[in-house]
Scaffold this motif. Sequence first.
Motif, PDB file in Angstrom:
ATOM      1  N   LYS A   1       0.810  -1.214   0.000  1.00 29.98           N
ATOM      2  CA  LYS A   1       0.000   0.000   0.000  1.00 29.98           C
ATOM      3  C   LYS A   1       0.846   1.268   0.000  1.00 29.98           C
ATOM      4  CE  LYS A   1      -4.112  -1.966   2.244  1.00 29.98           C
ATOM      5  NZ  LYS A   1      -5.048  -1.748   1.135  1.00 29.98           N
ATOM      6  N   ALA A   2       2.144   1.132   0.207  1.00 27.09           N
ATOM      7  CA  ALA A   2       3.004   2.309   0.260  1.00 27.09           C
ATOM      8  C   ALA A   2       3.054   3.048  -1.071  1.00 27.09           C
ATOM      9  CB  ALA A   2       4.413   1.908   0.681  1.00 27.09           C
ATOM     10  N   GLU A   3       2.754   2.343  -2.174  1.00 21.81           N
ATOM     11  CA  GLU A   3       2.842   2.954  -3.503  1.00 21.81           C
ATOM     12  C   GLU A   3       1.781   4.024  -3.716  1.00 21.81           C
ATOM     13  OE1 GLU A   3       4.519   3.337  -7.381  1.00 21.81           O
ATOM     14  OE2 GLU A   3       5.201   2.327  -5.566  1.00 21.81           O
ATOM     15  N   ARG A   4       0.555   3.785  -3.224  1.00 23.35           N
ATOM     16  CA  ARG A   4      -0.547   4.706  -3.526  1.00 23.35           C
ATOM     17  C   ARG A   4      -1.212   5.285  -2.282  1.00 23.35           C
ATOM     18  NH1 ARG A   4      -2.723   4.918  -8.716  1.00 23.35           N
ATOM     19  NH2 ARG A   4      -4.524   5.909  -7.763  1.00 23.35           N
ATOM     20  N   GLN A   5      -0.900   4.785  -1.095  1.00 26.10           N
ATOM     21  CA  GLN A   5      -1.620   5.228   0.088  1.00 26.10           C
ATOM     22  C   GLN A   5      -0.657   5.823   1.100  1.00 26.10           C
ATOM     23  OE1 GLN A   5      -4.597   2.514   1.553  1.00 26.10           O
ATOM     24  NE2 GLN A   5      -4.816   1.533  -0.427  1.00 26.10           N
ATOM     25  N   GLY A   6      -1.236   6.379   2.162  1.00 20.06           N
ATOM     26  CA  GLY A   6      -0.419   6.996   3.197  1.00 20.06           C
ATOM     27  C   GLY A   6      -0.482   8.513   3.191  1.00 20.06           C
ATOM     28  N   PHE A   7      -1.202   9.111   2.222  1.00 16.41           N
ATOM     29  CA  PHE A   7      -1.371  10.561   2.198  1.00 16.41           C
ATOM     30  C   PHE A   7      -2.440  10.964   3.208  1.00 16.41           C
ATOM     31  CE2 PHE A   7      -0.042   9.271  -2.096  1.00 16.41           C
ATOM     32  CZ  PHE A   7       1.109  10.022  -2.222  1.00 16.41           C
ATOM     33  N   PRO A   8      -2.353  12.144   3.794  1.00 15.45           N
ATOM     34  CA  PRO A   8      -3.373  12.584   4.759  1.00 15.45           C
ATOM     35  C   PRO A   8      -4.761  12.572   4.135  1.00 15.45           C
ATOM     36  CG  PRO A   8      -1.470  14.044   4.816  1.00 15.45           C
ATOM     37  CD  PRO A   8      -1.268  13.135   3.642  1.00 15.45           C
ATOM     38  N   ALA A   9      -5.744  12.111   4.892  1.00 18.33           N
ATOM     39  CA  ALA A   9      -7.119  12.010   4.407  1.00 18.33           C
ATOM     40  C   ALA A   9      -8.029  12.894   5.244  1.00 18.33           C
ATOM     41  CB  ALA A   9      -7.595  10.559   4.466  1.00 18.33           C
ATOM     42  N   HIS A  10      -8.936  13.614   4.568  1.00 13.16           N
ATOM     43  CA  HIS A  10      -9.874  14.513   5.239  1.00 13.16           C
ATOM     44  C   HIS A  10     -11.318  14.021   5.125  1.00 13.16           C
ATOM     45  CE1 HIS A  10      -6.550  17.371   5.558  1.00 13.16           C
ATOM     46  NE2 HIS A  10      -6.328  17.188   4.267  1.00 13.16           N
ATOM     47  N   TYR A  11     -11.618  13.282   4.072  1.00 16.84           N
ATOM     48  CA  TYR A  11     -12.943  12.693   3.837  1.00 16.84           C
ATOM     49  C   TYR A  11     -14.045  13.743   3.701  1.00 16.84           C
ATOM     50  CZ  TYR A  11     -10.483   8.470   5.324  1.00 16.84           C
ATOM     51  OH  TYR A  11      -9.580   7.446   5.429  1.00 16.84           O
ATOM     52  N   SER A  12     -13.705  14.910   3.197  1.00 16.32           N
ATOM     53  CA  SER A  12     -14.712  15.940   2.969  1.00 16.32           C
ATOM     54  C   SER A  12     -15.609  15.537   1.791  1.00 16.32           C
ATOM     55  CB  SER A  12     -14.027  17.278   2.659  1.00 16.32           C
ATOM     56  OG  SER A  12     -14.974  18.260   2.313  1.00 16.32           O
ATOM     57  N   GLY A  13     -16.888  15.419   2.065  1.00 15.81           N
ATOM     58  CA  GLY A  13     -17.828  15.023   1.012  1.00 15.81           C
ATOM     59  C   GLY A  13     -17.769  13.560   0.656  1.00 15.81           C
ATOM     60  N   CYS A  14     -17.170  12.737   1.491  1.00 19.11           N
ATOM     61  CA  CYS A  14     -16.943  11.341   1.134  1.00 19.11           C
ATOM     62  C   CYS A  14     -18.008  10.401   1.705  1.00 19.11           C
ATOM     63  CB  CYS A  14     -15.552  10.885   1.571  1.00 19.11           C
ATOM     64  SG  CYS A  14     -14.244  11.580   0.571  1.00 19.11           S
ATOM     65  N   THR A  15     -19.251  10.672   1.353  1.00 23.07           N
ATOM     66  CA  THR A  15     -20.320   9.687   1.453  1.00 23.07           C
ATOM     67  C   THR A  15     -21.005   9.674   0.100  1.00 23.07           C
ATOM     68  OG1 THR A  15     -22.108  11.186   2.133  1.00 23.07           O
ATOM     69  CG2 THR A  15     -20.686  10.286   3.888  1.00 23.07           C
ATOM     70  N   PRO A  16     -21.691   8.596  -0.257  1.00 24.84           N
ATOM     71  CA  PRO A  16     -22.379   8.592  -1.560  1.00 24.84           C
ATOM     72  C   PRO A  16     -23.342   9.766  -1.720  1.00 24.84           C
ATOM     73  CG  PRO A  16     -22.265   6.366  -0.698  1.00 24.84           C
ATOM     74  CD  PRO A  16     -21.762   7.270   0.401  1.00 24.84           C
ATOM     75  N   ALA A  17     -24.101  10.078  -0.668  1.00 25.92           N
ATOM     76  CA  ALA A  17     -25.069  11.173  -0.761  1.00 25.92           C
ATOM     77  C   ALA A  17     -24.367  12.515  -0.960  1.00 25.92           C
ATOM     78  CB  ALA A  17     -25.932  11.212   0.494  1.00 25.92           C
ATOM     79  N   GLU A  18     -23.322  12.774  -0.181  1.00 20.70           N
ATOM     80  CA  GLU A  18     -22.591  14.029  -0.325  1.00 20.70           C
ATOM     81  C   GLU A  18     -21.921  14.130  -1.686  1.00 20.70           C
ATOM     82  OE1 GLU A  18     -21.311  14.944   4.299  1.00 20.70           O
ATOM     83  OE2 GLU A  18     -20.070  13.596   3.096  1.00 20.70           O
ATOM     84  N   MET A  19     -21.398  13.023  -2.180  1.00 25.61           N
ATOM     85  CA  MET A  19     -20.755  13.029  -3.484  1.00 25.61           C
ATOM     86  C   MET A  19     -21.750  13.409  -4.577  1.00 25.61           C
ATOM     87  SD  MET A  19     -17.703  12.437  -4.834  1.00 25.61           S
ATOM     88  CE  MET A  19     -16.865  11.262  -3.768  1.00 25.61           C
ATOM     89  N   ARG A  20     -22.943  12.834  -4.528  1.00 23.33           N
ATOM     90  CA  ARG A  20     -23.957  13.159  -5.533  1.00 23.33           C
ATOM     91  C   ARG A  20     -24.385  14.625  -5.444  1.00 23.33           C
ATOM     92  NH1 ARG A  20     -25.800   7.829  -3.975  1.00 23.33           N
ATOM     93  NH2 ARG A  20     -27.301   8.792  -2.535  1.00 23.33           N
ATOM     94  N   ILE A  21     -24.556  15.121  -4.237  1.00 25.03           N
ATOM     95  CA  ILE A  21     -24.922  16.530  -4.060  1.00 25.03           C
ATOM     96  C   ILE A  21     -23.829  17.440  -4.620  1.00 25.03           C
ATOM     97  CG2 ILE A  21     -25.256  18.346  -2.333  1.00 25.03           C
ATOM     98  CD1 ILE A  21     -26.688  16.252  -0.618  1.00 25.03           C
ATOM     99  N   ASN A  22     -22.582  17.146  -4.299  1.00 25.92           N
ATOM    100  CA  ASN A  22     -21.481  17.967  -4.802  1.00 25.92           C
ATOM    101  C   ASN A  22     -21.390  17.918  -6.320  1.00 25.92           C
ATOM    102  OD1 ASN A  22     -20.813  18.742  -2.219  1.00 25.92           O
ATOM    103  ND2 ASN A  22     -19.147  17.267  -1.984  1.00 25.92           N
ATOM    104  N   MET A  23     -21.690  16.751  -6.895  1.00 30.44           N
ATOM    105  CA  MET A  23     -21.724  16.665  -8.357  1.00 30.44           C
ATOM    106  C   MET A  23     -22.786  17.586  -8.935  1.00 30.44           C
ATOM    107  SD  MET A  23     -21.170  12.695  -9.494  1.00 30.44           S
ATOM    108  CE  MET A  23     -19.560  11.913  -9.419  1.00 30.44           C
ATOM    109  N   MET A  24     -23.982  17.541  -8.371  1.00 32.95           N
ATOM    110  CA  MET A  24     -25.069  18.364  -8.905  1.00 32.95           C
ATOM    111  C   MET A  24     -24.761  19.846  -8.768  1.00 32.95           C
ATOM    112  SD  MET A  24     -28.528  16.235  -7.921  1.00 32.95           S
ATOM    113  CE  MET A  24     -28.044  15.715  -6.272  1.00 32.95           C
TER     114      MET A  24
END
Length: 254
Positions: free
Chosen positions: A169-192
Motif C-alpha cells: 500500500k506504500a505505492e498509492r496510500q499513506g497521504f493525509p485524508a480529510h474525507y470531505s464530502g466522502c459519502t455517496p449522498a454528499e458526493m452526488r450533491i457535490n456533483m449536482m
Amino acid sequence: MMREFVNWNIRMSRGFDRLFFGSFTRDGNTEFNDIIPALVEDGAQVADVGGGKTPFFSPEQVMVRRLRVTGVDIDAEQLTAAPEGAYSTVIVSALERCEPAPHDYVVAQSVLEHVSDGREAMAGIGRLLRPGGKVFTFCPNKRAWFARLNKLLPERLKRAILFSVYPSKAERQGFPAHYSGCTPAEMRINMMLAGIRPLETRYYFISSYFMFCFPLYFFWRISTFPLMRFWPDRYCETFIVFGVRCDQGVEFFY
C-alpha cells in the motif's frame, strides 16, 4: 514469523468472507480498475486526477488506444515520477483551484478523500469536463470504521502500522485524508452543485485494513453487516459514482 502470522490472519479473513458473505466480498478498487477502461472511448481526452506517479492508464494503453491523458496533481514531483508516455500533458494544481480545461473524461480514483473541501474539488472536476463529458470516481466512505480510525490516529503512527502490515500500500496510500464530502449522498450533491448529473452509484462492503487480525475482522464484519445490508448508501465501505457534465446545469434533486 510476524509476516507469516499476518498472512495467516489475512487468509482466514478472506476465507471467512468467501464462505458467508458472497457479493459483499467484491472489492471496489479492483472493480473500478476493471470497468473504467471499457467505458473510456479510444482517442479520448482524459484527465487523470491525483494519479501522480501511478497513472490510471499505462503508457502502453495510452499508445494503443490513442488516449490523450492529462495528469492532474498538486505535487509536481509525483507527476515527474510517472512512467514516460503516461501523460500527454500535466496540470500542477490543487483540484479545488483547477482552471477550465475541457476533457471527455475525468478519472478520480482514491483521491477525493484527500482534498480539504470536497465541494470545491468537485467544482474543479466540473471545470475539467466538457459538456457531455463523464466523471468516474472511486472513494472510501467516511463512515467506515477504517476511515474514522484514520482521522483519529497520528499521521506518522498510522503510516507505520499500515506499511508494516501491508507493504504494497506504500505505492498509492499513506497521504493525509480529510474525507470531505466522502459519502455517496454528499458526493452526488457535490456533483449536482458542480453541474454534473449523477448517473449511477455502486456500493462495496469490504476493505482489507482489519484482515491482519482475524478476531478483529470477524467482529467488524458481524457488527457492520446488518447496517451494510439494509442501509448500503450510508454504511458501505467504498463506493463508485459515475456522472455526466450537463450543458445547462443540473436540476437539483435529492
